[in-house]
Design an enzyme around this catalytic site. Structure first.
Site: not given
Ligand code: COA
Length: 159
Positions: A17, A41, A90, A128
Site C-alpha cells: 500500500h 470484511k 498487483r 493484508s
C-alpha cells in the site's frame, strides 16, 4: 488542484500500500488515503487503529492525508471534489474485481476516473490477509510491514 482518493480496508497497511501511496503522491497535488468503514470484511484492527497506523506511516508524505468514509465511495469522492480514485493492481487476479468496481463507479459518477497503479513487483504477491496470518503464527514481518505496524500486529496477537 488534482486530488485523488486511495480507498481500502488497510487491515493493516503494508509496504505494498505504501508503494502505491508514494507513487500517487508524486502524481497528484493531494492524496487522501481513506479507510472504508463499511468494508464487507471482518477486520482485525478497528477503524481508529487502522487510521492511526496509516497516519504514522504516511507522515513523511506532505501531500498525503488520512481519513475514513462511510457509504458509497463515489459520493465521498464527489464530496471531497476528487478527480480520481486510485487502486493498486498487483496481478491478473485483481483485474476482474477491479474492472467491475471501476466500471460501476464510472456509471455512478462520470466525473471520477479510476487510476490503476502497479506496486513494485516485490509487493505483487502481498496482501493484508497474508500479513495477519504470518503475525498470528509468529513469523517474520519485517519484509511486509513497517516497524510501527509490526508492533501493533504483535500486540494484537498477544491479547
Ligand atoms: N499492496 C498490498 N496489498 C494490496 C495492495 C497493494 N498495493 N493493493 C491491494 N492489496 C490487498 C489488500 O491488502 C487487500 O487484501 P485482503 O483482501 O487480504 O485484506 C486486497 O488487496 C484488496 O483490498 P483493498 O485494496 O483494501 O480493497 P478492498 O477490496 O478491501 O476495498 C473498497 C474495496 C472499500 C474500496 C470498496 O469495497 C468500496 O469502495 N466500498 C465502498 C462502498 C462502495 O462504494 N461500493 C461500490 C463499489 S463499486
Amino acid at each position: 488542484m488534482k486530488l485523488a482518493i486511495y480507498p481500502g480496508t488497510f487491515d493493516p497497511v503494508t509496504f505494498g500500500h505504501i508503494d502505491i501511496i508514494e507513487r500517487s503522491s508524486a502524481l497528484f497535488d493531494e492524496v487522501i488515503v481513506s479507510v472504508a468503514v463499511d468494508s464487507r470484511k471482518e477486520t482485525l484492527f478497528t477503524v481508529k487503529e487502522r487510521l492511526e497506523m496509516l497516519k504514522e506511516v504516511t507522515s513523511k508524505y506532505k501531500n498525503v492525508k488520512v481519513d475514513s468514509f462511510k457509504g458509497l465511495l463515489v459520493h465521498y469522492a464527489e464530496e471531497k471534489k476528487a478527480s480520481a480514485i486510485i487502486r493498486g493492481l498487483r496481478a491478473v487476479l485483481d483485474f476482474e474485481y477491479e474492472l467491475q468496481m471501476a466500471l460501476t463507479n464510472r456509471k455512478l459518477s462520470e466525473k471520477i476516473t479510476t487510476v490503476f497503479l502497479t506496486p513494485g513487483e516485490k509487493y505483487s504477491y502481498l496482501s493484508s490477509t497474508l500479513v495477519r496470518e504470518i503475525a498470528a503464527y509468529g513469523g517474520n514481518l519485517s519484509h511486509f510491514v513497517p516497524p510501527e505496524v509490526e508492533k501493533q500486529l504483535k500486540s494484537k496477537n498477544k491479547t
